[in-house]
Design an enzyme around this catalytic site. Structure first.
Site, PDB file in Angstrom:
ATOM      1  N   HIS A 162     -82.109 -25.010  20.616  1.00 11.04           N
ATOM      2  CA  HIS A 162     -82.313 -24.610  22.019  1.00 11.04           C
ATOM      3  C   HIS A 162     -82.271 -23.176  22.172  1.00 11.04           C
ATOM      4  CE1 HIS A 162     -79.965 -28.647  22.800  1.00 11.04           C
ATOM      5  NE2 HIS A 162     -81.373 -28.920  23.046  1.00 11.04           N
ATOM      6  N   CYS A 164     -88.268 -40.152  22.799  1.00 12.58           N
ATOM      7  CA  CYS A 164     -89.729 -39.343  23.202  1.00 12.58           C
ATOM      8  C   CYS A 164     -89.710 -39.518  24.857  1.00 12.58           C
ATOM      9  CB  CYS A 164     -90.835 -39.900  22.716  1.00 12.58           C
ATOM     10  SG  CYS A 164     -91.052 -39.636  20.765  1.00 12.58           S
ATOM     11  N   HIS A 183     -77.626 -26.258  20.902  1.00 16.29           N
ATOM     12  CA  HIS A 183     -77.585 -25.823  19.486  1.00 16.29           C
ATOM     13  C   HIS A 183     -78.686 -25.043  19.561  1.00 16.29           C
ATOM     14  CE1 HIS A 183     -81.194 -28.159  19.339  1.00 16.29           C
ATOM     15  NE2 HIS A 183     -80.589 -29.254  19.478  1.00 16.29           N
ATOM     16  N   LYS A 235     -83.881 -30.347   8.895  1.00 18.40           N
ATOM     17  CA  LYS A 235     -83.828 -30.763  10.086  1.00 18.40           C
ATOM     18  C   LYS A 235     -82.660 -30.894  10.815  1.00 18.40           C
ATOM     19  CE  LYS A 235     -86.247 -33.644  13.695  1.00 18.40           C
ATOM     20  NZ  LYS A 235     -86.897 -34.838  13.846  1.00 18.40           N
ATOM     21  N   HIS A 266     -88.074 -39.238  15.873  1.00 20.01           N
ATOM     22  CA  HIS A 266     -86.789 -39.756  15.883  1.00 20.01           C
ATOM     23  C   HIS A 266     -86.043 -40.689  15.050  1.00 20.01           C
ATOM     24  CE1 HIS A 266     -87.908 -38.178  19.982  1.00 20.01           C
ATOM     25  NE2 HIS A 266     -86.824 -37.706  20.035  1.00 20.01           N
ATOM     26  N   CYS A 310     -89.961 -45.599  23.040  1.00 24.00           N
ATOM     27  CA  CYS A 310     -89.185 -44.684  22.201  1.00 24.00           C
ATOM     28  C   CYS A 310     -88.186 -43.918  23.257  1.00 24.00           C
ATOM     29  CB  CYS A 310     -89.998 -43.773  21.348  1.00 24.00           C
ATOM     30  SG  CYS A 310     -88.592 -42.531  20.530  1.00 24.00           S
ATOM     31  N   LYS A 349     -77.411 -34.789  13.823  1.00 21.53           N
ATOM     32  CA  LYS A 349     -75.831 -35.175  13.844  1.00 21.53           C
ATOM     33  C   LYS A 349     -75.261 -35.563  12.513  1.00 21.53           C
ATOM     34  CE  LYS A 349     -75.872 -35.339  18.975  1.00 21.53           C
ATOM     35  NZ  LYS A 349     -75.636 -36.143  20.023  1.00 21.53           N
ATOM     36  N   CYS A 378     -90.208 -44.227  15.006  1.00 22.57           N
ATOM     37  CA  CYS A 378     -90.956 -43.111  15.669  1.00 22.57           C
ATOM     38  C   CYS A 378     -90.781 -41.940  14.554  1.00 22.57           C
ATOM     39  CB  CYS A 378     -89.956 -42.788  16.946  1.00 22.57           C
ATOM     40  SG  CYS A 378     -90.612 -41.237  17.795  1.00 22.57           S
TER      41      CYS A 378
END
Length: 535
Positions: free
Chosen positions: A29, A137, A26, A305, A154, A134, A308, A151
């Site tokens: 990256h 992580c 995405h 952020k 996440h 997690c 999905k 977390c």
């Protein structure tokens, strides 16, 4: 006290974080890979021997689970997903020298050798552990760091895990890591991340960490040497890619040539693992630590952020396709021009279009087109003979000093600002000096001098902007009359004549606007060119 080896002059080894293959690439990256590519291209242009490593992380529970959900074996799943990353980076003109996959045999040899060295030194021991873990992580978390039981990164609750695993004695190396960072201020950057790491080293709860998992809980990984019931866990496995990629255990001459890494480029969420875990393991394995770890900010989409569930995880391939022939350049330029690299950036289609149109179409593209049109009209399409001295040309030939300072600090936005300021200055120069009027008044010498100066500044701008927009820079080079012999993408060493002043008498190629405005229904997409005069 561990020392940071001085990099031999002329060598530059840069790495990116390797991406999990549990999901497609995405824009987040892409941001890091583009930045690394800009640095690799820039250092190649300085005549340095560059090695640029990127790749994918193919082991771990997340990959194993994603493969199961896809109804594939882990190996088949990894083959399919890694090809998506390779395709994405090709479309973005990422000029890496090696793409590493952690499922390669050469990597397994390295990971097991690092494990053996640490165990032989007494830095690895077996112990039972129970804690909150997690999956996102891939690390244990503390209850006090949770937000509403979740977390912080996440947004899901960790699970309680109890296993007998191998542990690495991080506590043994914490004082050495602190000493290393304090003695080498550039070792961890930007400064805010450096302070964060030093604070973490003072935390008594940052202790030894697990470096294996039982096969009962994780089977997709590299086996622990001499213990078939355990699999080497992510931090030794993934982090060791940086030494695998330059020949550790397989090509010692290459390893000696490129290691230590000049720069590990990573996201800020994995700073602890790269600035604390990784140097500690290298020290334990008697391998020199890297010269610098730089943790950049995140990319959001329209202020949100990446998620999905929100549906804003953008495929960089689709963006490149949307923006035409220069789609990769448009995305590369915007992501690094819009925000300082040490801060969080944001992708907005509207802002990308306005930024790129203003800078590359209206500003740079217009300068090239109007200059070549005047050269065609008044100089028979050839670079005019001119007085070799001119203040603007001198300024353009010294801009590399300013750019070098910015690039050393990874100040990409400031680098681009400096380049565009030179373009602005040249556009103003043309408007103020009015060479067309001088030719009409019979003042040909003065008119030719102005046009030569403009062409020479454009040549310099093309060279400076090349790491950011390689296709556009090479297209400018072509219109200035140079032969199309630039070699492979990113190999600036094959840009023969790129550093020489433009030759009087050289035939230019006025092929019309080089970068048309994008994102407007009534105009061609970027890179489309009308039929124009060719020589």
């Amino acid at each position: 006290m561990p020392s940071t080896e001085k990099a031999p002059r002329g060598k530059y080894y840069i790495t990116t974080a390797i991406d999990y293959v549990n999901a497609s690439p995405h824009i987040g990256h892409a941001y890091e890979k583009i930045a690394a590519d800009v640095l690799a291209r820039y250092h190649r242009m300085q005549g340095e021997d560059v090695f640029f490593l990127t790749g994918v992380d193919e082991h771990g529970s997340k990959v194993e689970k994603s493969a199961q959900q896809a109804g594939k074996s882990p190996k088949d799943f990894c083959d399919e997903m890694s090809s998506k990353f390779i395709t994405a980076w090709k479309n973005l003109d990422i000029s890496y020298d090696s793409f590493i996959r952690t499922t390669e045999d050469r990597h397994a040899l390295v990971v097991q050798e690092v494990f053996r060295r640490l165990r032989a030194k007494g830095d690895i021991y077996k112990s039972s552990y129970s804690g909150l873990y997690c999956d996102g992580c891939e690390d244990f978390v503390r209850e006090r760091d949770l937000v509403d039981g979740n977390c912080v990164f996440h947004k899901v609750p960790p699970k309680t895990v109890e296993e007998e695993n191998y542990f690495f004695k991080l506590t043994k190396y914490k004082p050495l890591i602190k000493e290393w960072i304090e003695a080498n201020p550039d070792a961890v950057q930007p400064e805010g991340r450096r302070k964060e790491v030093l604070n973490q080293l003072e935390d008594p709860e940052l202790g030894d960490f697990s470096v294996s998992r039982s096969r009962a809980s994780l089977s997709w990984g590299i086996p622990v040497p001499d213990d078939a019931d355990q699999v080497i866990y992510v931090w030794i496995d993934a982090l060791s890619n940086y030494i695998t990629g330059v020949g550790f255990q397989t090509d010692e001459a290459k390893f000696a040539q490129y290691w230590p890494a000049n720069l590990h480029l990573i996201g800020k969420d994995i700073t602890k693992f790269h600035a604390i875990y990784w140097p500690a393991m290298l020290m334990g394995a008697d391998i020199v630590v890297p010269r610098q770890i730089y943790a950049h900010g995140f990319i959001t989409v329209e202020g949100q952020k990446l998620s999905k569930s929100i549906g804003n995880v953008i495929d960089p391939n689709s963006l490149v396709a949307q923006f035409g022939d220069y789609g990769s350049d448009a995305l590369r330029f915007y992501l690094l021009a819009a925000t300082p690299f040490d801060q969080d950036g944001d992708y907005s289609r509207e802002r990308l279009i306005s930024t790129v149109n203003a800078a590359l179409a209206n500003n740079l593209g217009n300068l090239l087109n109007r200059t070549l049109t005047l050269v065609d009209k008044y100089c028979d399409g050839r670079v005019p003979i001119s007085d070799p001295e001119h203040t603007l040309r001198e300024q353009s030939n010294t801009i590399h000093v300013v750019i070098a300072q910015h690039m050393e600090r990874l100040e990409f936005a400031k680098t681009i600002d400096a380049i565009l300021a030179l373009v602005d200055q040249t556009n103003k120069y043309l408007a103020d000096e009015k060479p067309w009027a001088l030719f009409k008044e019979g003042k040909d010498l003065q008119g030719r001098d102005i046009l030569y100066t403009s062409l020479e500044v454009i040549r310099r701008v093309a060279m400076e902007i090349y790491p950011f927009t390689p296709k556009l820079a090479q297209a400018i080079w072509h219109q200035l009359g140079y032969e199309d012999h630039v070699g492979t993408i990113g190999d600036s060493r094959k840009l023969d004549g790129f550093f020489d002043t433009i030759e009087p008498g050289q035939i230019v190629r006025n092929e019309g606007p080089i970068f048309r405005r994008i994102g407007e229904d009534d105009e061609p997409t970027a890179g489309s060119k009308p039929e124009g005069k060719k020589k």
